[in-house]
Motif scaffolding. Structure first.
Motif, PDB file in Angstrom:
ATOM      1  N   UNK A   1       0.824  -1.209   0.000  1.00 18.77           N
ATOM      2  CA  UNK A   1       0.000   0.000   0.000  1.00 18.77           C
ATOM      3  C   UNK A   1       0.857   1.258   0.000  1.00 18.77           C
TER       4      UNK A   1
ATOM      5  N   UNK B   1     -12.076  -2.576  -7.761  1.00 20.58           N
ATOM      6  CA  UNK B   1     -11.978  -3.095  -6.391  1.00 20.58           C
ATOM      7  C   UNK B   1     -10.515  -3.431  -6.133  1.00 20.58           C
ATOM      8  N   UNK B   2      -9.915  -2.793  -5.141  1.00 23.70           N
ATOM      9  CA  UNK B   2      -8.488  -2.983  -4.889  1.00 23.70           C
ATOM     10  C   UNK B   2      -8.277  -3.871  -3.670  1.00 23.70           C
ATOM     11  N   UNK B   3      -7.350  -4.837  -3.787  1.00 28.13           N
ATOM     12  CA  UNK B   3      -6.955  -5.618  -2.619  1.00 28.13           C
ATOM     13  C   UNK B   3      -5.436  -5.584  -2.487  1.00 28.13           C
ATOM     14  N   UNK B   4      -4.979  -5.632  -1.257  1.00 32.30           N
ATOM     15  CA  UNK B   4      -3.541  -5.573  -0.985  1.00 32.30           C
ATOM     16  C   UNK B   4      -3.020  -6.972  -0.689  1.00 32.30           C
TER      17      UNK B   4
ATOM     18  N   UNK C   1       0.254  -7.352   0.374  1.00 32.62           N
ATOM     19  CA  UNK C   1       1.303  -7.146   1.374  1.00 32.62           C
ATOM     20  C   UNK C   1       2.521  -8.024   1.130  1.00 32.62           C
TER      21      UNK C   1
ATOM     22  N   UNK D   1       2.845 -10.913   0.099  1.00 33.23           N
ATOM     23  CA  UNK D   1       2.701 -12.303   0.512  1.00 33.23           C
ATOM     24  C   UNK D   1       2.129 -13.111  -0.653  1.00 33.23           C
TER      25      UNK D   1
ATOM     26  N   UNK E   1      -1.373 -14.338   0.013  1.00 34.71           N
ATOM     27  CA  UNK E   1      -2.430 -13.333  -0.129  1.00 34.71           C
ATOM     28  C   UNK E   1      -2.702 -13.026  -1.592  1.00 34.71           C
TER      29      UNK E   1
ATOM     30  N   UNK F   1      -4.875 -15.916  -2.735  1.00 36.10           N
ATOM     31  CA  UNK F   1      -6.164 -15.800  -2.055  1.00 36.10           C
ATOM     32  C   UNK F   1      -7.003 -14.681  -2.677  1.00 36.10           C
ATOM     33  N   UNK F   2      -6.341 -13.556  -2.985  1.00 38.26           N
ATOM     34  CA  UNK F   2      -7.072 -12.420  -3.550  1.00 38.26           C
ATOM     35  C   UNK F   2      -7.595 -12.714  -4.955  1.00 38.26           C
TER      36      UNK F   2
END
Lengths: 326, 326
Positions: A68, A92-95, A97, A99, A102, A105-106
Motif C-alpha cells: 500500500x 476493487x483494490x486488494x492488498x 502485502x 505475501x 495473499x 487468495x485475492x
C-alpha cells in the motif's frame, strides 16, 4: 427528484461541467465549491447505483497490489482507476502485502466477488499463481512481471538498467555499488540488475559490487547506514528510487555529501526525487501509460478479444544533480 | 497434498515461521528466499479460500478512500489492512477520487458486494451520504471527518492547529501566511485552520493572511510559485505536509532559502518531511493508531456492540530545521 440539469441551472454552469464534477474530473476550485454547496443543499443522489442494479453483469475489475505504500503501484493504480472510470467500470483494490498466499487468495476472493477481470501486480509468478488463474476462469492480466504463457504488460527493465549503466560508465567512474533487491523478483531483481551489470562489465579497471537490500525504505535506510561508511564506490546505483531516497537520508545522517563523495541514481521517476537536495538522477517509468494500456487490454480480454501475450513499455533517463563525472 | 508442515520441514524452520511468511509477516530475507523457492517448487496452494467458502458470512470490510496518492490515507490503509488481517478479515478498497458521487456510489457498491461493514474516509458529509448510510443497513464508520449522529474516529484537528499556531507565535514572527484548503472540508479546511488562527489572533502587531490552495501537490506548487515572490510573511504554515513540500519545491525553483527567508511548517508527519533539506516542522498524526482503532471499532459495530459516537486521537508537534525564531 433533483437531476444533473437542475444542479447545472442552479450553479449557472453547463451540464457537462456538473457531470465532470460528479465523476471526479477537472473543475475549477470556485465551481467545485459552488457545486459542493448545491449538492449538499439539494441532497442529490446519483443514479449510477440504480443503473448498475439493472445491468446484467457487474462492471467491475479487481486489482491486486503488492504494497500500500509503493509510489509506483499508486501511480499505476490512479491511472487504472481513471481509465476504468471513463469506461464506466469500477475498481476493487486488494492488498497482498508482498505475501504469495495473499496474492493467490485475492485472485479467488475477487473472482468470488464476480469481477469481470483481474489485474495482478505480482512480485513472483509461482505454480500456485498459474493454478489459481486457470481455476477462476476470468481474464487475468499481469502487470510489471512477465509470466510465460500469461497476458503481461511490463516495463523494459533490462533496457532501463542498461541505459543507466551506460550513462554511469560514460561519467568515468571506476568503483560502482549496485543496491539490488531479492532475485525472486524477476523484473527488478534480475532484469534491471542484469542491464546495469552488462553495461558496466567491459573494461578491466572497473569494479561493481552488488549488495541485496529491501524495497522497504526503513530497511534500506538502516542497511545504508552500515554500508556507506566503508564503501569505496564513487557511484551508487539503486534498484528503485525509494532505495535511492533511503541512501540519501543515510548520507544526511552520516554527514556525507552527494555528489561530492559519491554519485547516486535510482529507477522509477518518483515525484519526490525531484524535490530532494540534491535531486536524484533516475530512469523515469511511464506509470500512467502503463495503467492506461492495462485498462485497454483487460477490457479487450473481458470482451473476448485476443491480446498480444506480452507488451513492454519504454522508459527514459532523467539526469539530475546527484550524478557527476569522476 | 503439500502442507505448511511439509514446507517447514523442507526449509528447516518452524511451522510458525512458514505461517508468518505466508501471511506477509516479518521473516529474514534469507528465510524468505528459501521459502519462496520451496513454495515455487512444490506448487503449494494455501487453503484459506477453501475455508472462506465454508464460512457462512464473508469476512470482508469495505473501504472508501478519497485519493490514491494521499500519504495519510495510505498510512491509515496499511494499518487497517494489517489489523483486519490479524482478525482474519479481508479488505476491499475503492477510490472516490474526491468525488461526492463516487463516495455515495461506493457505499452502495460495497454493500452489494456483501461486506460486513464499511470504513469511509470522506471529505464532506452530505445528506446523500446520510441517506446511503441509512439505506445500506450495514455498519459504516467515518474516518477523519466528524458526521453528527454517525460513528466517527477523527484526529484532534483544532488542537493540532492551536499547537502549531502557539509554537509559531512564540518564535516571535509578526507576519504569517496560512495556506488552507477548501472550507467544505470540515476537519482540515475549518477545524485545523481555526486552531491556527485562534492561537495567532491575540496581539495587535501580528497579521495572518489566509490563502486557499489545493490538496494536490502540483496545484499547490503552481500557486506557491505565484505567491512566494510577493509575500511579506516570515512564517508560512501549510494545512498539510504535502502543501508544505510543494512550497519547499517552489522555494527551490525560485532560489529562495528556508528558513533564512521564511520559516515553513505543515501537518501530518509524512515520512518525506524528514528527508528533505531543510527537514520540515510538522504536527505528527498517529495514522497507524487511527487504523488500529478503526478496525477495533468497525468489528465491534459488525458484531452488534455499541461504540462511542466520536473518538478523537491526539497528535504532537515535531520541531525540525525549517522553522527558526524571528
Amino acid at each position: 427528484m433533483v437531476t444533473i440539469k437542475d444542479i447545472a441551472q442552479r450553479a449557472g454552469v453547463a451540464k457537462s461541467t456538473v457531470s465532470r464534477y460528479l465523476n471526479g474530473g477537472s473543475v475549477s476550485q470556485k465551481t467545485r465549491a459552488k457545486l459542493d454547496e448545491i449538492v449538499k443543499e439539494t441532497g442529490y443522489t446519483p443514479n449510477t447505483f440504480a443503473q448498475s442494479l439493472k445491468a446484467k453483469h457487474t462492471k467491475m475489475i479487481g486489482m491486486i497490489i503488492p504494497r500500500l505504500d509503493s509510489y509506483s503501484a499508486n501511480e499505476v493504480l490512479a491511472s487504472i482507476d481513471a481509465s476504468l472510470r471513463d469506461q464506466q467500470y469500477q475498481l476493487l483494490i486488494t492488498n497482498a502485502n508482498q505475501s504469495i498466499e495473499r496474492e493467490i487468495e485475492n485472485i479467488y476472493t475477487l473472482a468470488k466477488q464476480k469481477v469481470a477481470g483481474i489485474i495482478l501486480m505480482a512480485t513472483i509468478i509461482t505454480e500456485a499463481h498459474r493454478k489459481a488463474i486457470a481455476e477462476v476462469d476470468i481474464p487475468v492480466l499481469l502487470l510489471g512481471q512477465v509470466g510465460e504463457g500469461l497476458h503481461t504488460i511490463s516495463h523494459q527493465e533490462y533496457e532501463a538498467g542498461f541505459t543507466m549503466g551506460s550513462y554511469a560508465k560514460n561519467l568515468g567512474h571506476k568503483k560502482y555499488l549496485y543496491l539490488s533487491v531479492f532475485k525472486e523478483d524477476v523484473a527488478v531483481g534480475q532484469l534491471r540488475a542484469q542491464g546495469v551489470l552488462d553495461a558496466l562489465k567491459e573494461g578491466a579497471d572497473r569494479t561493481v559490487e552488488v549488495i541485496e537490500t529491501s524495497f522497504s525504505f526503513q530497511e534500506a535506510y538502516e542497511q545504508a547506514l552500515v554500508i556507506l561508511p566503508s564503501t569505496q564506490a564513487t557511484f551508487i546505483i539503486c534498484a528503485t528510487d525509494n532505495i535511492a531516497m533511503a541512501v540519501l537520508k543515510a548520507a544526511h545522517t552520516l554527514d556525507m555529501s552527494i555528489p561530492q563523495q559519491f554519485s547516486l541514481a535510482g529507477f522509477g521517476g518518483y515525484a519526490t526525487t525531484s524535490i530532494v537536495t540534491p535531486s536524484i538522477t533516475t530512469v523515469k517509468y511511464p506509470y500512467k501509460e502503463l495503467g492506461k494500456v492495462a485498462v485497454e487490454q483487460i477490457l479487450e480480454l473481458v470482451s473476448g478479444k485476443p491480446m498480444k501475450e506480452h507488451i513492454a513499455l519504454p522508459n527514459r533517463l532523467e539526469i539530475r544533480e546527484s550524478t557527476v563525472p569522476f
